[in-house]
Design an enzyme around this catalytic site. Structure first.
Site, PDB file in Angstrom:
ATOM      1  N   ASP A 323       0.837  -1.189   0.000  1.00 39.07           N
ATOM      2  CA  ASP A 323       0.000   0.000   0.000  1.00 39.07           C
ATOM      3  C   ASP A 323       0.880   1.250   0.000  1.00 39.07           C
ATOM      4  O   ASP A 323       1.871   1.324   0.741  1.00 39.07           O
ATOM      5  CB  ASP A 323      -0.889  -0.044   1.249  1.00 39.07           C
ATOM      6  CG  ASP A 323      -1.857   1.113   1.327  1.00 39.07           C
ATOM      7  OD1 ASP A 323      -2.733   1.198   0.459  1.00 39.07           O
ATOM      8  OD2 ASP A 323      -1.736   1.921   2.269  1.00 39.07           O
ATOM      9  N   GLU A 359       1.497  -0.381  -5.103  1.00 39.31           N
ATOM     10  CA  GLU A 359       0.569   0.701  -5.402  1.00 39.31           C
ATOM     11  C   GLU A 359       1.457   1.934  -5.593  1.00 39.31           C
ATOM     12  O   GLU A 359       1.987   2.468  -4.625  1.00 39.31           O
ATOM     13  CB  GLU A 359      -0.405   0.923  -4.254  1.00 39.31           C
ATOM     14  CG  GLU A 359      -1.416   2.025  -4.549  1.00 39.31           C
ATOM     15  CD  GLU A 359      -2.333   2.316  -3.375  1.00 39.31           C
ATOM     16  OE1 GLU A 359      -3.526   2.559  -3.605  1.00 39.31           O
ATOM     17  OE2 GLU A 359      -1.844   2.310  -2.222  1.00 39.31           O
TER      18      GLU A 359
END
Length: 666
Positions: A323, A359
């Site tokens: 993330d 990401e």
């Protein structure tokens, strides 16, 4: 460095924690319920910031926490407070979930001891490492992103006591569904223990996604009441079915938040080392959550690596999604694709064959880094998401962008002579509108989040299909159903890795909520009883085609030339008449039709026929002697002699005519 955390032996337990600036550290030992502190023992300095103590007579199952003392000067980034019980950063199990309480954030001498409010770390003997097995997932496969709790909370075949847990993913009904739609690996949204953001409890809401961790290894008891063994057993069951597990891990921030946030673990041990700070000692906020983990600090780097090794060795997971991954690559605040942590992860022998997915953005300076990571990292491709949505929304001039995305996004990933795309193509993810809502809501509807619809993205590239004019409810439903099929078919027709978010294959809706992180209720729980079975069957057929035709999933960039041993180009781009798309066609802002003609390894071809226009159209495919065109997907009844419907994607496959049939036809 010395092993940190708790190490259990036959004779007792060794406790070790790291802090470069604490003057004193203790381990608090609790009774078997975790309610009463029965001992507080001071750890001894061992050098290089390590404080440790061996306590004889303790056994696995002991509940404990750390405490630290030193200067308390938040204006200088120092938050030492021995009244704050701290979770061991190396905890692999805690005895209950975190719950927000104002006293967790009280200033020193302004609040009572927090032990009663904190979960206790449970000392465990880890199981033997699982035998090393190569990752089941390979680039080009289908990743299925799911939220563990919402995925099975309403599933009628899963025993009620098991619904919403990691163990439920191993249920035969779940595995059957995953296999039916061709899942290569499930990507679990965060399963490590998290805490609610402080504004949620007063609103009667709770964090449903898990992107607010406290420590990095301990599983959340609500998702894994069976602890690490539950994850381990589920990984084994899915691997037996040919399906891998990828963990979505959050190393960019923690739930300790900004200067008003709680002191739970890292902040109380060494706030200055574990988090990045501005020159004036304010916390850096490259994550939008109030703090940013200092991934360029050696102690943090080692903790991240230890976490990944832990899940690879002791649970056998196939890989990891990171993330806000630029945070992992920031050195002194600047993103560097060769950052020590990124290189260490990719080069670690235990992690060498695990799939790694970035990401590629955060909200810090130059935080958008799509295409700038290095192999072997795959990257979430939001350009794919946006360009596909623009095309099906009907935006002018979108056909060229669509072709680039279908072909693997060479404009982004064909760098430094690379021949293979690192794209992860997706149309919808957990963050944003569901695929069904994209075609039903022009604007977000986040009122249930309690922020007066101010949260979440405002530009969703979505549309409210069929509302204008005097269209009937039936016609609107059919139009939306057609658009859902078109979006899903586009995804499965795209080269490289693809990602589908759980429930999008059968039309799940969040009623327009594009930021449902705080909705642990029917807004996010998948409605298995009300799913669109026809759409689900269509996705199953698309998955079967993708498995059967290697040219669809192949992550290699297309060249327009025949590959070795073939006289068929790997791709040709055609108009609806079968003629090559020329410069004028590519530049035609009104064009919403094209054919992608892929060559396969057997000498045949696959035609991906895209009609983004609302009008029907007759498509013509080039004919070769000894071959014939056939519909490639069982849920599509295609006759090229008749017009194909508007706003649709269709497949035709070219196969050799058997010699005996060819002779009869003559």
């Amino acid at each position: 460095m010395t092993q940190l955390g708790s190490t259990t032996t036959r004779d007792g337990i060794r406790f070790a924690a790291w802090s470069s600036s604490a003057r004193r550290l203790w381990v608090s030992i609790f009774d078997e319920t975790g309610a009463r502190e029965i001992d507080r023992l001071e750890l001894q300095p061992e050098g290089e910031g390590v404080h440790a103590l061996f306590v004889a007579g303790l056994a696995a199952g002991t509940r404990y926490g750390f405490r630290a003392d030193g200067d308390y000067a938040p204006e200088r980034g120092l938050w030492f407070d021995p009244d704050k019980l701290l979770t061991d950063p190396y905890a692999v199990e805690i005895d209950r979930p975190y719950a927000h309480h104002w006293r967790l954030a009280a200033r020193r001498n302004e609040g009572a001891d927090t032990a009663a409010l904190m979960p206790k770390t449970i000392a465990r003997v880890l199981p033997k490492p699982m035998p090393a097995k190569p990752s089941l997932f390979q680039p080009g496969g289908l990743i299925y992103e799911l939220n563990v709790r919402s995925f099975t909370k309403l599933h009628p075949d899963v025993p009620e006591a098991q619904r919403g847990t990691i163990a439920a993913l191993a249920h035969p009904a779940i595995i059957e569904h995953l296999k039916k739609i061709g899942v290569s690996a499930v990507e679990l949204m965060p399963v490590t223990a998290w805490i609610d953001e402080r504004h949620l409890p007063p609103l009667g809401l709770s964090n449903a996604w898990g992107y607010n961790p406290v420590t990095f290894m301990a599983l959340d008891p609500r998702l894994a009441p069976g602890g690490l063994a539950e994850l381990r057993d589920t990984v084994a069951a899915l691997r037996k079915a040919g399906i891998g597990i990828i963990l979505d891990l959050v190393f960019n921030h923690t739930g300790e938040s900004d200067r008003l946030g709680p002191t739970l673990s890292l902040r109380g041990l060494d706030n200055q080392a574990y988090y990045r700070h501005e020159a004036d000692n304010r916390l850096v906020n490259d994550t939008g959550t109030g703090n940013t983990v200092a991934c360029d600090h050696p102690i943090v780097r080692e903790m991240v690596l230890d976490t990944l090794r832990h899940f690879a060795r002791h649970a056998g997971v196939d890989g990891f999604r990171f993330d806000l991954a630029p945070v992992l690559g920031r050195v002194d605040g600047v993103f560097d694709p060769e950052a020590p942590l990124l290189q260490a992860i990719a080069g670690d022998p235990i992690l060498a064959d695990r799939v790694l997915i970035a990401e590629p953005w955060d909200i810090g300076p130059n935080g958008y880094q799509l295409g700038n990571f290095r192999p072997p990292y795959l990257e979430w491709n939001d350009r794919y998401r946006d360009d596909v949505r623009r095309f099906w929304r009907g935006d002018a001039g979108a056909v060229g962008a669509l072709a680039t995305r279908l072909a693997g996004s060479s404009d982004i990933f064909a760098k430094e002579g690379l021949s293979t795309s690192r794209t992860v193509n997706f149309i919808a993810a957990h963050d944003g509108m569901t695929l069904a809502d994209i075609v039903a809501y022009e604007a977000k509807h986040n009122q249930a989040n309690g922020e007066k619809n101010r949260d979440g993205h405002s530009e969703n590239l979505s549309w409210n299909n069929g509302v204008e004019g005097e269209t009937s409810d039936k016609a609107i439903a059919e139009a939306r159903s057609g658009d859902r099929r078109a979006l899903l078919t586009t995804l499965f027709a795209s080269r490289g890795t693809i990602m589908l978010t759980a429930g999008d294959e059968f039309g799940r809706t969040q009623k327009g909520n594009n930021n449902a992180y705080a909705q642990d209720n029917a807004i996010t729980w998948l409605d298995w009883a009300g799913r669109d079975l026809a759409l689900e069957a269509h996705v199953s057929a698309l998955a079967a085609l993708r498995r059967a035709v290697s040219a669809l999933a192949d992550p290699r960039f297309l060249t327009g030339e025949p590959p070795a041993g073939s006289d068929v180009p790997d791709v040709a781009w055609l108009t609806e008449t079968g003629a090559p798309l020329g410069e004028a066609d590519w530049n035609d802002a009104a064009r919403h039709r094209l054919i992608m003609l892929l060559g396969d390894t057997e000498g045949g071809r696959l035609a991906v026929i895209v009609n983004g226009d609302r009008r029907q159209c007759v498509f013509t495919l080039p004919v070769r002697e000894g071959f014939q065109w056939q519909p490639a997907v069982e849920t599509q009844a295609i006759d090229l002699a008749r017009p194909l419907s508007g706003r649709s994607v269709s497949f035709m496959i070219e196969r050799r005519i058997p010699k005996d049939r060819a002779r009869k036809s003559k």
